[in-house]
Scaffold this motif. Structure first.
Motif, PDB file in Angstrom:
ATOM      1  N   PRO A 178       1.847   3.448  -0.332  1.00  0.00           N
ATOM      2  CA  PRO A 178       2.150   4.547  -1.142  1.00  0.00           C
ATOM      3  C   PRO A 178       2.785   3.989  -2.282  1.00  0.00           C
ATOM      4  CG  PRO A 178       3.612   4.497   0.734  1.00  0.00           C
ATOM      5  CD  PRO A 178       2.795   3.401   0.916  1.00  0.00           C
ATOM      6  N   LEU A 179       3.034   4.850  -3.474  1.00  0.00           N
ATOM      7  CA  LEU A 179       3.785   4.562  -4.670  1.00  0.00           C
ATOM      8  C   LEU A 179       2.882   3.684  -5.624  1.00  0.00           C
ATOM      9  CD1 LEU A 179       7.458   4.300  -3.335  1.00  0.00           C
ATOM     10  CD2 LEU A 179       6.176   6.419  -3.915  1.00  0.00           C
ATOM     11  N   ILE A 180       1.956   3.089  -5.302  1.00  0.00           N
ATOM     12  CA  ILE A 180       1.096   2.187  -5.986  1.00  0.00           C
ATOM     13  C   ILE A 180      -0.329   2.581  -6.057  1.00  0.00           C
ATOM     14  CG2 ILE A 180       2.721   0.318  -6.350  1.00  0.00           C
ATOM     15  CD1 ILE A 180       1.404  -0.831  -3.949  1.00  0.00           C
ATOM     16  N   ALA A 181      -0.861   3.837  -6.169  1.00  0.00           N
ATOM     17  CA  ALA A 181      -2.137   4.205  -5.831  1.00  0.00           C
ATOM     18  C   ALA A 181      -3.231   3.602  -6.719  1.00  0.00           C
ATOM     19  CB  ALA A 181      -2.280   5.645  -5.788  1.00  0.00           C
ATOM     20  N   ALA A 182      -2.581   3.558  -8.313  1.00  0.00           N
ATOM     21  CA  ALA A 182      -3.592   3.089  -9.055  1.00  0.00           C
ATOM     22  C   ALA A 182      -4.031   1.459  -9.012  1.00  0.00           C
ATOM     23  CB  ALA A 182      -3.221   3.246 -10.427  1.00  0.00           C
ATOM     24  N   TYR A 183      -2.709   0.887  -8.698  1.00  0.00           N
ATOM     25  CA  TYR A 183      -2.574  -0.511  -8.690  1.00  0.00           C
ATOM     26  C   TYR A 183      -3.472  -0.890  -7.292  1.00  0.00           C
ATOM     27  CZ  TYR A 183      -0.690  -5.017  -7.353  1.00  0.00           C
ATOM     28  OH  TYR A 183       0.054  -6.529  -7.113  1.00  0.00           O
ATOM     29  N   SER A 184      -3.207  -0.291  -6.375  1.00  0.00           N
ATOM     30  CA  SER A 184      -3.999  -0.415  -5.037  1.00  0.00           C
ATOM     31  C   SER A 184      -5.489  -0.369  -5.156  1.00  0.00           C
ATOM     32  CB  SER A 184      -3.405   0.296  -3.828  1.00  0.00           C
ATOM     33  OG  SER A 184      -3.871   0.163  -2.821  1.00  0.00           O
ATOM     34  N   ALA A 185      -5.847   0.742  -5.826  1.00  0.00           N
ATOM     35  CA  ALA A 185      -7.289   1.006  -6.083  1.00  0.00           C
ATOM     36  C   ALA A 185      -7.803  -0.174  -6.744  1.00  0.00           C
ATOM     37  CB  ALA A 185      -7.481   2.202  -6.828  1.00  0.00           C
ATOM     38  N   SER A 186      -7.066  -0.652  -7.834  1.00  0.00           N
ATOM     39  CA  SER A 186      -7.767  -1.745  -8.597  1.00  0.00           C
ATOM     40  C   SER A 186      -7.698  -3.151  -7.815  1.00  0.00           C
ATOM     41  CB  SER A 186      -6.732  -1.951  -9.871  1.00  0.00           C
ATOM     42  OG  SER A 186      -5.697  -2.770  -9.737  1.00  0.00           O
ATOM     43  N   LYS A 187      -7.007  -3.316  -6.907  1.00  0.00           N
ATOM     44  CA  LYS A 187      -7.085  -4.470  -6.044  1.00  0.00           C
ATOM     45  C   LYS A 187      -7.856  -4.417  -4.945  1.00  0.00           C
ATOM     46  CE  LYS A 187      -3.519  -7.271  -7.877  1.00  0.00           C
ATOM     47  NZ  LYS A 187      -4.016  -8.095  -8.899  1.00  0.00           N
ATOM     48  N   PHE A 188      -8.175  -3.123  -4.232  1.00  0.00           N
ATOM     49  CA  PHE A 188      -9.245  -2.950  -3.511  1.00  0.00           C
ATOM     50  C   PHE A 188     -10.656  -3.247  -4.110  1.00  0.00           C
ATOM     51  CE2 PHE A 188      -8.846  -1.238   0.872  1.00  0.00           C
ATOM     52  CZ  PHE A 188      -7.224  -1.107   0.820  1.00  0.00           C
ATOM     53  N   ALA A 189     -10.749  -2.869  -5.366  1.00  0.00           N
ATOM     54  CA  ALA A 189     -11.976  -3.080  -6.157  1.00  0.00           C
ATOM     55  C   ALA A 189     -12.252  -4.556  -6.356  1.00  0.00           C
ATOM     56  CB  ALA A 189     -11.828  -2.278  -7.529  1.00  0.00           C
ATOM     57  N   LEU A 190     -11.181  -5.321  -6.529  1.00  0.00           N
ATOM     58  CA  LEU A 190     -11.542  -6.645  -6.687  1.00  0.00           C
ATOM     59  C   LEU A 190     -12.030  -7.432  -5.385  1.00  0.00           C
ATOM     60  CD1 LEU A 190      -8.051  -7.911  -8.492  1.00  0.00           C
ATOM     61  CD2 LEU A 190     -10.395  -7.813  -9.365  1.00  0.00           C
ATOM     62  N   ASP A 191     -11.513  -6.899  -4.345  1.00  0.00           N
ATOM     63  CA  ASP A 191     -11.963  -7.306  -3.180  1.00  0.00           C
ATOM     64  C   ASP A 191     -13.678  -6.880  -2.782  1.00  0.00           C
ATOM     65  OD1 ASP A 191     -12.425  -7.949  -0.273  1.00  0.00           O
ATOM     66  OD2 ASP A 191     -10.772  -7.241   0.356  1.00  0.00           O
ATOM     67  N   GLY A 192     -14.082  -5.616  -3.004  1.00  0.00           N
ATOM     68  CA  GLY A 192     -15.374  -5.101  -2.901  1.00  0.00           C
ATOM     69  C   GLY A 192     -16.303  -5.972  -3.872  1.00  0.00           C
ATOM     70  N   PHE A 193     -15.845  -6.143  -5.129  1.00  0.00           N
ATOM     71  CA  PHE A 193     -16.664  -6.630  -6.168  1.00  0.00           C
ATOM     72  C   PHE A 193     -16.707  -8.078  -5.900  1.00  0.00           C
ATOM     73  CE2 PHE A 193     -17.844  -9.067  -9.984  1.00  0.00           C
ATOM     74  CZ  PHE A 193     -18.786  -8.253 -10.230  1.00  0.00           C
TER      75      PHE A 193
END
Ligand SMILES: NC(=O)c1ccc[n+]([C@@H]2O[C@H](COP(=O)([O-])OP(=O)(O)OC[C@H]3O[C@@H](n4cnc5c(N)ncnc54)[C@H](OP(=O)(O)O)[C@@H]3O)[C@@H](O)[C@H]2O)c1
Ligand SMILES: *[C@@H]1O[C@H](CO)[C@@H](O)[C@H](O)[C@H]1NC(C)=O
Ligand SMILES: *[C@@H]1O[C@H](CO)[C@@H](O)[C@H](O)[C@H]1NC(C)=O
Length: 292
Positions: A178-193
């Motif tokens: 929690p509290l870092i939804a946008a940051y977390s989304a961007s870091k998950f995206a790095l893993d996927g890509f």
């Protein structure tokens, strides 16, 4: 049972062999001597420390961030520490054209590229998500899309040198927080890509390694300020963190975990995911895809 024998056991063997051999690789600082490296987000924090370690190891470094003055100081210090050469290029990673120009300029100055260290992030404060779509867009642009643009621009040089891409991520890119939804989304995206293209590289025999770095809390000024009064954990030292990131890249490890308790790391390794990724390969008509 036949399935077990045919698929699972060989896979398990490969898995164990992989961990055995990667654990037995030994890092030597000379591995970086004369190497040509770009470090992003290097005006402060972990990126700055990465630049200093590389300098001590005798690498050629190009550092980038927005603050020209801070970068100039980092370059001066790198030269004092023994860098083979040190340059800076200032600009914002909100601008994909800048990302491309940076790689072109660095490539020209360095005469090629051996390692691309992707480390910069846009500011993130710990807050509830209150519907700021622009914040999510900027975060995805700076923390994710620019990493893609930089990698695409650098790939021709990295292919020539059998080089490495090092992607600095976070525990928040493996588990939700929690509290870092946008940051977390961007870091998950790095893993996927980056995990997807790592598999593509191995299928198409592109010898460019990709190291995803999963960090816990690190004691950079930014992070210490951001979590003050909100999180009850102590940050690990940024100098040691920076060294571990370089080691992971030089040893061409797929993932690197630093600053997390051992049990957290073990749980995040997620063998279910690894196994499914291997097993799902059987479902593709790979011969056709690769030869096109
Ligand atoms: N510190 C932690 O606790 C922690 C934990 C997990 C993961 N990480 C990861 O580690 C990496 C480094 O974190 P850090 O704590 O060292 O961060 P930091 O000290 O805040 O440094 C961030 C760097 O990014 C640059 N930057 C910011 N906005 C930019 C923009 N729009 N364009 C280009 N550069 C920009 C900053 O320089 P300018 O402001 O001059 O542009 C600075 O050099 C990040 O990927 C972060 O997600 C950190
Ligand atoms: C890159 O690796 C290939 C083998 O995969 C080797 O033939 C080639 O010489 C290497 N190039 C460099 C620059 O190390
Ligand atoms: C890939 O490049 C690395 C670094 O140059 C080299 O050690 C390795 O043998 C290469 N692997 C292949 C499969 O060519």
């Amino acid at each position: 049972m036949a399935f077990l024998k045919r698929s699972l056991l060989p896979l398990l063997g490969i898995f164990l062999a992989y961990f055995y051999y990667s654990a037995n690789d030994k890092f030597r600082p000379e591995m970086l001597r004369g190497k040509r490296v770009i470090v992003t987000g290097a005006s402060k924090g972990i990126g700055e420390e990465i630049a200093y370690h590389l300098a001590k190891m005798g690498a050629h470094v190009v550092v980038t961030a927005r603050s020209k003055g801070a970068l100039q100081k980092v370059v001066t210090r790198c030269l004092e520490l023994g860098a083979a050469s040190a340059h800076h290029v200032a600009g914002t990673m909100e601008d994909m054209a800048f990302a491309e120009q940076l790689v072109a300029q660095a490539g020209a100055v360095l005469g090629g590229l051996d390692m691309l260290v992707l480390n910069h992030i846009t500011i993130a404060s710990l807050e509830l998500f209150r519907g700021d779509v622009q914040l999510v867009r900027r975060t995805m642009d700076v923390n994710f899309l620019s990493y893609v643009a930089l990698s695409v621009a650098a790939l021709p040089m990295l292919k020539q040198s059998n080089g490495s891409i090092v992607v600095v991520s976070s525990m928040a890119g493996k588990i939700s927080s929690p509290l870092i939804a946008a940051y977390s989304a961007s870091k998950f995206a790095l893993d996927g890509f980056f995990s997807s293209i790592r598999t593509e590289f191995s299928l198409t025999k592109v010898n460019v390694s990709i190291t995803l770095c999963i960090l816990g809390l690190i004691n950079t000024d930014t992070a210490v300020k951001a979590v003050a009064g909100k999180l009850n954990i102590r940050g690990s030292p940024k100098e040691e963190c920076a060294l571990e990131i370089i080691k992971g890249g030089a040893l061409r490890q797929e993932e690197l975990y630093y600053g997390n308790p051992v049990w957290t790391t073990l749980l995040m390794l997620n063998p279910g995911r690894k196994l499914l990724e291997l097993l799902s390969m059987r479902n593709y008509n790979l011969d056709k895809l690769i030869n096109n």
